[in-house]
Design an enzyme around this catalytic site. Structure first.
Site, mmCIF file in Angstrom:
data_model
loop_
_atom_site.group_PDB
_atom_site.id
_atom_site.type_symbol
_atom_site.label_atom_id
_atom_site.label_comp_id
_atom_site.label_asym_id
_atom_site.label_seq_id
_atom_site.Cartn_x
_atom_site.Cartn_y
_atom_site.Cartn_z
ATOM 1 N N GLY A 124 11.920 -71.348 140.448
ATOM 2 C CA GLY A 124 12.956 -71.546 139.712
ATOM 3 C C GLY A 124 12.776 -72.423 138.232
ATOM 4 N N SER B 123 13.496 -59.415 135.054
ATOM 5 C CA SER B 123 14.486 -59.544 134.235
ATOM 6 C C SER B 123 15.703 -60.159 134.980
ATOM 7 C CB SER B 123 14.944 -58.092 133.847
ATOM 8 O OG SER B 123 16.260 -58.195 133.343
ATOM 9 N N ASN B 124 16.206 -61.073 134.275
ATOM 10 C CA ASN B 124 17.625 -61.834 134.813
ATOM 11 C C ASN B 124 18.740 -60.892 134.788
ATOM 12 O OD1 ASN B 124 16.919 -64.597 135.362
ATOM 13 N ND2 ASN B 124 16.293 -64.623 133.241
ATOM 14 N N SER C 267 16.125 -69.627 139.413
ATOM 15 C CA SER C 267 15.997 -68.487 140.266
ATOM 16 C C SER C 267 16.098 -68.518 141.773
ATOM 17 C CB SER C 267 15.070 -67.615 139.724
ATOM 18 O OG SER C 267 15.033 -67.126 138.220
ATOM 19 N N ALA D 275 13.898 -67.783 122.857
ATOM 20 C CA ALA D 275 12.817 -67.658 121.939
ATOM 21 C C ALA D 275 12.478 -69.001 121.266
ATOM 22 C CB ALA D 275 13.133 -66.629 121.019
HETATM 23 C C1 REX Z 1 14.755 -69.504 131.100
HETATM 24 C C2 REX Z 1 14.340 -70.476 130.088
HETATM 25 C C3 REX Z 1 13.856 -69.101 131.984
HETATM 26 C C4 REX Z 1 13.815 -71.726 130.687
HETATM 27 C C5 REX Z 1 14.213 -68.148 133.247
HETATM 28 N N1 REX Z 1 14.641 -68.755 134.344
HETATM 29 O O1 REX Z 1 14.440 -66.962 133.177
HETATM 30 C C6 REX Z 1 15.000 -68.074 135.468
HETATM 31 C C7 REX Z 1 14.020 -68.471 136.582
HETATM 32 C C8 REX Z 1 16.673 -68.292 135.847
HETATM 33 O O2 REX Z 1 14.305 -69.560 137.334
HETATM 34 N N2 REX Z 1 12.934 -67.755 136.474
HETATM 35 C C9 REX Z 1 11.947 -68.285 137.555
HETATM 36 C C10 REX Z 1 13.164 -72.653 129.390
HETATM 37 C C11 REX Z 1 10.669 -68.851 136.826
HETATM 38 C C12 REX Z 1 11.567 -67.244 138.375
HETATM 39 O O3 REX Z 1 12.168 -66.232 138.561
HETATM 40 O O4 REX Z 1 10.508 -67.543 139.356
HETATM 41 N N3 REX Z 1 12.204 -72.083 128.692
HETATM 42 C C13 REX Z 1 12.650 -73.713 130.108
HETATM 43 C C14 REX Z 1 12.006 -71.485 127.294
HETATM 44 C C15 REX Z 1 11.003 -71.122 126.860
HETATM 45 O O5 REX Z 1 13.262 -71.744 126.912
HETATM 46 N N4 REX Z 1 11.317 -70.689 125.385
HETATM 47 O O6 REX Z 1 11.582 -73.814 130.523
HETATM 48 O O7 REX Z 1 13.358 -74.586 130.345
#
Ligand code: REX
Length: 414
Positions: free
Chosen positions: A340, A200-201, A102, A161
């Site tokens: 991220g 939300s992505n 992210s 999930a």
């Molecule tokens: C996706 C799942 C998490 C990762 C997500 N990532 O929404 C966005 C991001 C792109 O970077 N968000 C960060 C997976 C935290 C932000 O915005 O700060 N987790 C993993 C799972 C959990 O699958 N069941 O940890 O690799």
């Protein structure tokens, strides 16, 4: 194999910034609900030993490798421990590229704010003005999307999930933006347009669509022309739908939900599920340069940078602007950037208010809440120095609403 490096050197970044020309015509716009940042204060000396200790802890908690690069008014410190590749045992180093998740959202927001500077986009205009009929509610504005106040459901909640099966189901898939938005629109919205922050992505998929619609070019081209080229970022790429990270990189390891199960090498994937919400590849050096340039006012006009920093509350120690997070540290200092999380990588890219101190860090494992909380302490060492309370007390348990919100995260993984 274990290695440790802490080096102090001299960085030269200022000269190339003068190449950037920023239009300054943008008028201030209506304020969103805001929350004040604690007042700026002189930063204490960074605690490089503390930084190093955090990375060692990260390894004990399940990361094969962890590294950080801190830049402070021309001085550069870096630290790295562990391996980039568990199979070959190659040592991790700050010249390794990685997936930044992210942190990509800042790139997308910068492009849109530059378009606002150029008079091609109004932050308070409905998204549907630019993308007719895309969203089911004409009240959702560009500002709502960039501050996670659109109410658009995060489709990644369902997608991931179940962590490993969810990932394997999409690692080679190629989605269109519209397919991703459609997944979101099948679910009830989480807030009224302009309501409370609800991560939300989907919002940053819409941001990518806006970029492509307003410029007539791919997001890759816009990142390249507006950010990567002017800042001479040599390790930064948008690779989609290719699955490989170009050049020297650290591999990324996904922690399964079942305690004790072997890490899954997640390095190769399209990241099509994230695209403009999370598919950029970079390095700690490039992220330091990027954050310093942004906070130093070298990527947008002052007016748009101010828009980016109209904060809405996003938890007890965080606020969100436009594609930008503010984290309030234990010593009263606030830092600005993004976290991220894509499979195999936890990344952190933050800078001080004036951009003169920046910290980029990565652990090459994900889906491990304990590890994430530990890596957040790199910010304390970098910006609070020895004053960091976090060094003296056990790691605080963070809520994980932004890491696939609503989805359980493996907190006990080793
Ligand atoms: C996706 C799942 C998490 C990762 C997500 N990532 O929404 C966005 C991001 C792109 O970077 N968000 C960060 C997976 C935290 C932000 O915005 O700060 N987790 C993993 C799972 C959990 O699958 N069941 O940890 O690799």
């Amino acid at each position: 194999m274990v290695s440790a490096t802490v080096v102090r050197g001299t960085a030269v970044t200022a000269a190339l910034m003068s190449l950037l020309v920023v239009p300054a015509h943008a008028a201030p716009q209506r304020a969103a609900a805001t929350t004040a940042a604690p007042s700026a204060r002189a930063l204490p000396k960074p605690d490089v030993d503390g930084l190093w200790e955090v990375l060692r802890t990260a390894r004990r908690q399940g990361a094969p490798g962890a590294m950080a690069r801190l830049e402070d008014r021309g001085a550069v410190y870096w630290a790295a421990t562990g391996v980039a590749d568990r199979r070959t045992g190659r040592t991790i180093s700050n010249s390794d590229r990685f997936r930044i998740g992210s942190v990509t959202k800042i790139f997308s927001a910068v492009v849109l704010l530059q378009l606002a500077d150029e008079g091609k986009l109004k932050l308070d205009a409905p998204v549907n003005r630019y993308l007719p009929g895309l969203l089911p509610d004409d009240r959702i504005t560009v500002r709502h999307v960039l501050s996670h106040r659109s109410g658009l459901y995060d489709y990644t909640n369902d997608m991931f999930a179940r962590t490993v099966p969810g990932f394997e189901a999409v690692r080679s898939k190629v989605f269109t933006y519209r397919q991703l938005v459609k997944r979101s629109l099948g679910k009830p919205r989480t807030t009224e347009p302009g309501g409370a922050y609800s991560y939300s992505n989907t919002n940053f998929v819409v941001a990518g669509m806006l970029i492509e619609k307003l410029t007539g070019r791919a997001v890759r081209t816009e990142y390249q022309n507006r950010i990567i080229k002017p800042l001479e970022l040599r390790d930064t790429f948008y690779v989609h739908p290719g699955k490989k990270i170009p050049g020297r990189h650290t591999r990324g390891y996904l922690t399964p939900d079942t305690a004790g199960a072997a890490l899954v090498d997640a390095t190769e994937q399209t990241v099509s599920w994230a695209q403009s919400a999370g598919a950029v590849i970079s390095s700690t050096r490039d992220l330091n340069t990027f954050l310093s340039a942004l906070l130093g006012g070298r990527l947008t006009s002052p007016a748009q940078l101010a828009q980016m920093q109209r904060w809405v509350p996003a938890g007890s120690t965080q606020a969100y602007g436009l594609g930008l997070r503010r984290r309030d540290l234990s010593c009263g200092t606030s830092v600005y950037g993004h976290t991220g999380a894509v499979q195999g990588y936890y990344s952190y890219a933050f800078a001080s208010k004036d951009g003169k101190r920046s910290l980029a860090a990565v652990a090459n494992a994900s889906n491990n809440g304990t590890l994430h909380n530990t890596m957040l302490r790199t910010l304390e060492s970098a910006f609070c120095g020895k004053q960091a309370e976090a060094r003296k007390r056990p790691a605080t348990v963070e809520r994980h609403e932004d890491v696939a919100p609503g989805v359980p995260v493996n907190r006990d993984a080793r």
